[in-house]
Design an enzyme around this catalytic site. Structure first.
Site, PDB file in Angstrom:
ATOM      1  N   SER A   1      65.199  32.058  62.718  1.00 18.42           N
ATOM      2  CA  SER A   1      66.270  33.029  62.235  1.00 18.42           C
ATOM      3  C   SER A   1      67.446  33.386  63.464  1.00 18.42           C
ATOM      4  O   SER A   1      68.259  32.196  63.920  1.00 18.42           O
ATOM      5  CB  SER A   1      66.064  34.318  61.778  1.00 18.42           C
ATOM      6  OG  SER A   1      66.780  34.968  60.848  1.00 18.42           O
TER       7      SER A   1
ATOM      8  N   ASP B   1      64.010  29.061  51.486  1.00 19.29           N
ATOM      9  CA  ASP B   1      64.827  30.127  52.152  1.00 19.29           C
ATOM     10  C   ASP B   1      66.029  30.285  51.787  1.00 19.29           C
ATOM     11  O   ASP B   1      66.795  29.295  51.787  1.00 19.29           O
ATOM     12  CB  ASP B   1      64.466  30.153  53.829  1.00 19.29           C
ATOM     13  CG  ASP B   1      65.344  31.028  54.295  1.00 19.29           C
ATOM     14  OD1 ASP B   1      65.426  32.209  53.979  1.00 19.29           O
ATOM     15  OD2 ASP B   1      65.758  30.871  55.721  1.00 19.29           O
TER      16      ASP B   1
ATOM     17  N   HIS C   1      61.727  31.685  54.835  1.00 14.83           N
ATOM     18  CA  HIS C   1      62.367  32.017  56.041  1.00 14.83           C
ATOM     19  C   HIS C   1      61.391  31.887  57.055  1.00 14.83           C
ATOM     20  O   HIS C   1      61.963  31.436  58.234  1.00 14.83           O
ATOM     21  CB  HIS C   1      63.103  33.339  55.950  1.00 14.83           C
ATOM     22  CG  HIS C   1      64.057  33.603  57.031  1.00 14.83           C
ATOM     23  ND1 HIS C   1      65.102  32.811  57.224  1.00 14.83           N
ATOM     24  CD2 HIS C   1      64.001  34.696  57.791  1.00 14.83           C
ATOM     25  CE1 HIS C   1      65.840  33.427  58.192  1.00 14.83           C
ATOM     26  NE2 HIS C   1      65.132  34.477  58.756  1.00 14.83           N
TER      27      HIS C   1
END
Length: 490
Positions: free
Chosen positions: A179, A414, A467
């Site tokens: 991320s 994601d 994610h």
């Protein structure tokens, strides 16, 4: 036979040296919730960075279960910005699986994780920057920071860490995270590379890095959601064509009122989905219609107090890293922290009860050498953080130009950092394809797809993952992690 005995003696000696050379005061001997013997040594504590004010960065180090003297040292960073790397430790690829306490309270029960990344590597979980997790400063002015300062502080942390653990200096060193670590890691690689060239000691034996579902570039990331939603069958073909015509491919910077209107319509359609994995259900707030007759008798009290009305979804906290609500990619300037966001909007599909209860237990904190001055542990901290490093594309180009290996991986379900944007910015690098798009296998099944480029730059997808890839696909994640570290074909 004599030579074999000498070899065995040397290996045993090196292992004993490795175990003893690390700071004994940092050794973790037991952990509340776990009954058994650790499969390898664990250490945790602080590295202090001098300055005005000083900063104390907390780490948890898991020695490899395979061959600590030869296996790589890998730094893990969660995103945010401002989220603790215990996210990865508890929910993704740490040495334990956490079983939530039964109704009535109590600490989680810890079981050994058969897919822990410490099976094949020495892993450092770092809370960064100061103010995150157990990392702290006596002056909270240190909690005002940004990309450039965070990279400098983490680089200094590593130099000091290798001074404390000199037996690992010769090991190959890699970095990985997910991320917003898509910003942390390339900027840190740049600082390490500059330090090596300038002769800083100790020399960090950097070989490369991995980034999972990582942000990179405002335009590529910001324009990714609409094509992703169309490709996944979440919006109609007519709606996608209308968005294309009105927005002309610019889904986050358009000033066209009609473009904004269709984008708002798309947002409303996607609103009920789990943005971190479109296949997963959400935790909901009170008032949703999926609670039969308003009966919450099956929901644990600890969940009710937080407004959770679903049955708990095993241990998953569902999300983190860092997702920006709706279409907002990472922008230059101040980025709202998660606590700041949650004071203003409802961030969906979130729960981190297991980690919060375990890491705020006094016995746990004592066992891992967490200083009480660090305050309450939160998954993500209320810090003031500036995105001041710009696009990561030039950083990635610089890394490959300096001979560092790079693996970019994406959970393909994601919607927070969709693979469509990641694939686009990678193609923009202009690197020659040396291994054309193909499936890669795990346990005899297609686990995703891969394309490799010149300069040892690889893009890999994980089929059905969200994610936080290792949380959804632990077996597959360990396999590509191990193969890539060893330089084997995935």
């Amino acid at each position: 036979m004599a030579m074999q005995r000498v070899t065995v003696f040397v290996c045993v000696f090196l292992h004993l040296y490795l175990v003893e050379a690390a700071p004994k005061i940092s050794l973790v001997k037991t952990l509340p919730g776990f009954n058994g013997t650790f499969p390898s040594k664990h250490y945790s504590g602080y590295v202090s960075l001098e300055g005005n004010p000083p900063k104390n960065l907390f780490y948890y180090f898991v020695v490899s279960e395979r061959n600590p003297t030869r296996d790589p040292v890998v730094l893990w960073l969660n995103g945010g910005p401002g989220c603790s790397s215990f996210d990865g430790f508890v929910y993704e690829h740490g040495p334990f699986n956490f079983e939530a306490a039964k109704q009535g309270g109590g600490l989680p029960i810890l079981h050994l994780n058969p897919y822990s990344w410490s099976k094949v590597a020495n892993i450092i979980y770092l809370d960064s920057p100061a103010g995150v997790g157990f990392s702290y400063s006596p002056n909270t002015s240190s909690y005002i920071t940004g990309d450039i300062q965070t990279a400098a502080d983490t680089h200094l942390f590593l130099l000091k860490w290798f001074e404390q653990y000199p037996e690992f200096r010769a090991n190959p060193f890699y970095m990985t995270g997910e991320s917003y670590a898509g910003i942390y890691i390339p900027t840190l690689a740049s600082d390490i590379n500059k330090g090596i060239k300038s002769g800083l000691k100790p020399v960090i034996n950097l070989k490369g890095y991995m980034v999972g579902n990582g942000v990179c570039d405002r335009d590529f990331d910001g324009n990714a959601l609409v094509p992703f939603a169309h490709g996944m069958g979440l919006i109609s073909n007519n709606m996608f064509k209308e968005a294309e015509a009105l927005c002309k491919g610019k889904y986050h910077t358009s000033t066209n009122a009609n473009c904004e209107k269709i984008l708002n319509k798309i947002d409303s359609i996607l609103d009920g989905l789990n943005r971190y994995d479109i296949l997963e259900p959400c935790f909901h707030k009170p008032g949703v219609n999926d609670v039969p007759n308003g009966n919450l008798s099956f929901v644990p009290d600890s969940f009710k107090q937080l407004g959770v009305t679903d049955k708990p979804l095993a241990v998953r906290k569902r999300m983190y890293g860092r997702a920006w609500p709706f279409r907002a990619p990472v922008q230059e300037g101040i980025i709202p922290s998660w606590p700041q966001l949650m004071r203003e909007i409802s961030v969906p599909c979130t729960n981190d009860i297991v980690a919060t209860e375990w890491l705020n237990n006094d016995a746990v904190r004592k066992a891992i050498n967490a200083n009480p001055e660090s305050g309450k542990w939160n998954l993500c901290a209320d810090i003031r953080y500036s995105h001041d490093a710009g696009s990561m594309i030039s950083y990635h180009k610089n890394s490959t130009a300096n001979g560092y290996r790079v693996l970019i991986y994406s959970g393909d379900h994601d919607m927070c950092v969709p693979f469509t944007g990641t694939q686009s910015w990678i193609q923009s690098l202009g690197y020659k394809i040396v291994d054309e798009w193909r499936p890669w296998l795990s346990n005899g099944q297609t686990a995703g797809f891969l394309e490799k480029y010149a300069g040892d730059f690889t893009f890999l997808t994980i089929k059905g993952a969200g994610h936080t890839v290792p949380e959804y696909k632990p077996r597959e994640s360990l396999e590509f992690f191990d193969r890539w570290l060893q330089g084997k074909k995935i």
